[in-house]
Write a protein that holds these residues in place. Structure first.
Motif, PDB file in Angstrom:
ATOM      1  N   TRP A  81      -7.234  -2.548   1.641  1.00 39.73           N
ATOM      2  CA  TRP A  81      -6.208  -2.672   0.604  1.00 39.73           C
ATOM      3  C   TRP A  81      -6.119  -4.076   0.023  1.00 39.73           C
ATOM      4  O   TRP A  81      -6.091  -4.240  -1.203  1.00 39.73           O
ATOM      5  CB  TRP A  81      -4.857  -2.227   1.157  1.00 39.73           C
ATOM      6  CG  TRP A  81      -3.713  -2.529   0.252  1.00 39.73           C
ATOM      7  CD1 TRP A  81      -2.929  -3.641   0.247  1.00 39.73           C
ATOM      8  CD2 TRP A  81      -3.228  -1.713  -0.820  1.00 39.73           C
ATOM      9  NE1 TRP A  81      -1.986  -3.568  -0.746  1.00 39.73           N
ATOM     10  CE2 TRP A  81      -2.153  -2.388  -1.413  1.00 39.73           C
ATOM     11  CE3 TRP A  81      -3.603  -0.470  -1.327  1.00 39.73           C
ATOM     12  CZ2 TRP A  81      -1.447  -1.876  -2.485  1.00 39.73           C
ATOM     13  CZ3 TRP A  81      -2.891   0.049  -2.388  1.00 39.73           C
ATOM     14  CH2 TRP A  81      -1.834  -0.654  -2.956  1.00 39.73           C
ATOM     15  N   PRO A 101       0.823  -1.211   0.000  1.00 40.55           N
ATOM     16  CA  PRO A 101       0.000   0.000   0.000  1.00 40.55           C
ATOM     17  C   PRO A 101       0.853   1.255   0.000  1.00 40.55           C
ATOM     18  O   PRO A 101       1.904   1.310   0.624  1.00 40.55           O
ATOM     19  CB  PRO A 101      -0.814  -0.128   1.295  1.00 40.55           C
ATOM     20  CG  PRO A 101      -0.028  -1.063   2.161  1.00 40.55           C
ATOM     21  CD  PRO A 101       0.645  -2.004   1.232  1.00 40.55           C
ATOM     22  N   MET A 160      -5.345   5.688   0.398  1.00 43.28           N
ATOM     23  CA  MET A 160      -4.920   4.658  -0.539  1.00 43.28           C
ATOM     24  C   MET A 160      -5.929   4.571  -1.673  1.00 43.28           C
ATOM     25  O   MET A 160      -7.130   4.768  -1.468  1.00 43.28           O
ATOM     26  CB  MET A 160      -4.823   3.293   0.151  1.00 43.28           C
ATOM     27  CG  MET A 160      -3.869   3.222   1.318  1.00 43.28           C
ATOM     28  SD  MET A 160      -3.939   1.589   2.109  1.00 43.28           S
ATOM     29  CE  MET A 160      -5.624   1.564   2.703  1.00 43.28           C
ATOM     30  N   TYR A 204      -5.822   5.749   5.002  1.00 42.50           N
ATOM     31  CA  TYR A 204      -4.757   4.859   5.470  1.00 42.50           C
ATOM     32  C   TYR A 204      -4.768   4.821   6.988  1.00 42.50           C
ATOM     33  O   TYR A 204      -4.769   5.864   7.646  1.00 42.50           O
ATOM     34  CB  TYR A 204      -3.400   5.344   4.957  1.00 42.50           C
ATOM     35  CG  TYR A 204      -2.359   4.243   4.944  1.00 42.50           C
ATOM     36  CD1 TYR A 204      -2.250   3.389   3.861  1.00 42.50           C
ATOM     37  CD2 TYR A 204      -1.512   4.045   6.030  1.00 42.50           C
ATOM     38  CE1 TYR A 204      -1.317   2.373   3.842  1.00 42.50           C
ATOM     39  CE2 TYR A 204      -0.578   3.034   6.024  1.00 42.50           C
ATOM     40  CZ  TYR A 204      -0.485   2.199   4.931  1.00 42.50           C
ATOM     41  OH  TYR A 204       0.436   1.194   4.916  1.00 42.50           O
TER      42      TYR A 204
END
Length: 658
Positions: free
Chosen positions: A274, A32, A211, A179
């Motif tokens: 993610w 990520p 992200m 994030y």
């Protein structure tokens, strides 16, 4: 060696760090990357593709907007080059979590006659544009008959009764997720996004990062006012509001008229983790049908194989038990009275026709089946995710070269066994093993590559890559095969349990051709994989992502078991009718599944790829299918032969025959 306390503490800290980051660790692919609000996101472009021609072309082969800094290729691995991917930078620029509308990109020069014809041709061939953001391909959702279909990329344009129209306005939607560990995010980056890591420090509390967890595109056609664009520069605000309907094309493609491109982007925060951001691409249509069909096939084939195996073992065991219970006089009388496999004891291990070719094909089959098992196993564990483009092909090449040692070893040891320990000629056998399948493959791929070169497709392998492949072949694969052959020559050969007569025994006339039964035996192995084969073919030729490697591994294991059982049964049947020429028949009893796979490929071409356009595309399809079928024949044939060799050796070493 004892571990010091300091070392143990470090190991514990590393372990705790991985546990702490467990929810954010993504094994198959990239890591990520955190973007602060306002950070620049660079979109990239891949080759133009079409399911009608199966020939990719460079994005900039068409009159699109070009980046001011010039066209730059992204770093590509061997697998990407072989697959025809050509990832390049683009002029499209986004800013994280900053919605933008009506952004002017550029206006091209007036279209020449050749450019106009090429654009219309690509639209007729249903080519689509593939774009990438943070290693995610753009995905397009289409509603059809109340069902939502997913497609990667977007169509180049459309053809209507009024002419040809270009999709020149793109509506991008970037899905983001906050994030959760910003204090470590800045040290990570994806392969495509590592160059975009901001140099400034953004602490987690001051500037929360985001992200990219999704990338969607919706194309439309919009007729721009040419006069209003003369004073605009790239990334300027378009003077009017751009509203276009995707179902009503407006930007007509006409000679001596320029093309104008615009775009808009919106950011939407979603609760997508993610590791789950590839789920939208991996969800295959008709998933329930896929899983239930595979499970049904596995259950039926396993049941049939179990019945065959039980009957076979009971028959052989009863035959052996009955024979061993007799005294010597009764055994001698039984040898004179009874027919069957006991009468060919002096011929069953006679040297087969073309022993060198048999050893070579078995060696190559061991190499291919080993490569397939290891590759699918690693893919099932997640090491070869579609997030890492080209890793599957690269891994297959790597494992194939490494397993050249096993190929040389098996081929030479079989050679010395056939000739009762005579090692003469093992170098020649090793050399043939290293050149047989790669040589045929090289010939097929080179022929197809000339067709791609003639079409100026990015799928054509460049000359420099040809040199690399040849160097890998002769500098790694060939030496490893010779090393394996050397150790195979040093290894003791398998001792035959019986002696071979000097004069071969005449084979009695058969009621039906034995090869007819051998060719028909491939239907059962084909039944284990034909459903999975459909999904694999759809992934390769219909542009879908295939990622159910766990089930593919199960199907492969079941295929190996069924091939072994089919070959054993056919070999025993031939021995019972005093046919001692079992060597090649055991190979093709299971290897004949390749015939049915090729016929299925032709059927898929006719009924599923109806839109495949032109003889070049059909030739490419059949050429790649032939390459695949050859590899499957060698792999399945090797499984059948080795299992039959073990069975015949075990059968004749279990009884005492004079």
């Amino acid at each position: 060696m004892e571990c010091t306390p300091d070392f143990k503490i470090r190991v514990l800290l590393i372990f705790l760090a991985f546990v702490h980051l467990g929810h954010g660790f993504y094994l198959p692919g990239s890591y990520p990357h955190k973007y602060a609000v306002g950070d620049v996101l660079n979109m990239k472009v891949n080759s133009l593709t079409s399911i009608e021609t199966e020939m990719p072309f460079s994005y900039y082969s068409l009159p699109f907007c070009r980046p001011k800094e010039g066209i730059k290729d992204s770093a590509e691995n061997l697998g990407e080059l072989l697959m025809g991917d050509k990832i390049e930078n683009s002029p499209y620029r986004f800013k994280m979590y900053t919605n933008q509308t009506d952004i002017f990109l550029c206006q091209t020069k007036p279209l020449s006659s050749d450019e106009t014809k090429l654009l219309k041709k690509r639209i007729d061939e249903m080519y689509q544009v593939n774009v990438i953001l943070d290693n995610l391909p753009a995905i397009r959702y289409v509603q059809k008959d109340g069902v939502t279909l997913r497609w990667t990329g977007y169509l180049l344009g459309a053809k209507t009764a009024d002419g040809y129209f270009l999709f020149n306005h793109l509506k991008f939607t970037v899905l983001v997720h906050k994030y959760e560990e910003p204090n470590v995010a800045h040290v990570m980056g994806t392969g495509d996004a590592a160059e975009m890591i901001p140099s400034g420090g953004h602490s987690g509390s001051e500037a929360p990062g985001y992200m990219v967890v999704g990338f969607e595109v919706e194309p439309c056609s919009f007729r721009h006012n040419t006069d209003s664009l003369k004073k605009l520069n790239s990334y300027d605000k378009y003077p009017a509001s751009i509203k276009c309907d995707g179902s009503a094309p407006a930007m007509a493609i006409k000679e001596n008229e320029p093309l104008a491109f615009t775009y808009e982007v919106s950011f939407v925060e979603r609760d997508i983790k993610w590791p789950s951001r590839w789920d939208a691409y991996l969800k295959m249509e008709g998933a329930k049908v896929h899983w239930f069909s595979i499970l049904n096939s596995l259950m039926v084939v396993t049941f049939l194989a179990g019945i065959v195996l039980v009957i076979f073992l009971r028959t052989v065991r009863r035959d052996l038990t009955r024979y061993e219970e007799l005294d010597k006089e009764s055994q001698a009388q039984m040898n004179e009275e009874l027919s069957g496999w006991k009468l060919i004891v002096g011929d069953v291990f006679r040297v087969p026709t073309n022993p060198s070719l048999l050893c070579v094909m078995v060696g190559d089959g061991v190499q291919i089946i080993g490569m397939a098992v290891v590759t699918i196993l690693f893919a099932a564990l997640g090491f070869m995710s579609p997030a890492s483009r080209g890793t599957l092909i690269t891994g297959m090449l790597f494992f194939y070269m490494i397993l050249g040692t096993a190929a040389g070893y098996v081929a030479v040891r079989l050679w010395t066994t056939i000739f009762n320990g005579n090692k003469k000629g093992w170098i020649s056998v090793s050399w043939k093993v290293s050149c047989f399948f790669p040589g045929i493959s090289f010939l097929i791929l080179t022929t197809l590559n000339f067709l791609l070169w003639g079409s100026h497709s990015t799928g054509a392998i460049p000359f420099s890559l040809f040199v690399v492949l040849i160097l890998l072949w002769f500098c790694i694969s060939v030496p490893l095969t010779l090393v394996g052959g050397y150790y195979g020559a040093k290894a003791p050969h398998f001792e035959y349990p019986v002696r071979t007569n000097q004069i071969p025994r005449e084979i009695p006339p058969q009621k039906y051709p034995s090869w007819l039964l051998v060719l028909g035996a491939g239907t059962l192995p084909f039944g284990t994989l034909f459903i999975e084969l459909f999904f694999i073919m759809s992934s390769i030729w219909m542009g879908r992502v295939y990622y159910v490697f766990g089930f593919l591994l199960i199907v492969l294991i079941l295929l190996v078991v069924v091939c072994a059982e089919v070959s054993l049964v056919l070999t025993y049947m031939h021995l019972c009718v005093e046919d001692w020429k079992w060597w090649w028949k055991s190979f093709f009893a299971s290897g004949s599944v390749a015939i049915y796979i090729f016929l299925y490929s032709v059927n898929y071409l006719i009924f599923d790829l109806k839109s495949l356009n032109g003889p070049v595309s059909a030739t490419l399809y059949l050429g790649y299918s032939l390459f695949m079928v050859l590899a499957i024949m060698l792999a399945t044939g090797t499984v059948g032969f080795l299992s039959s060799f073990w069975f015949v050796h075990y059968l004749f070493s279990s009884v005492k025959l004079d």
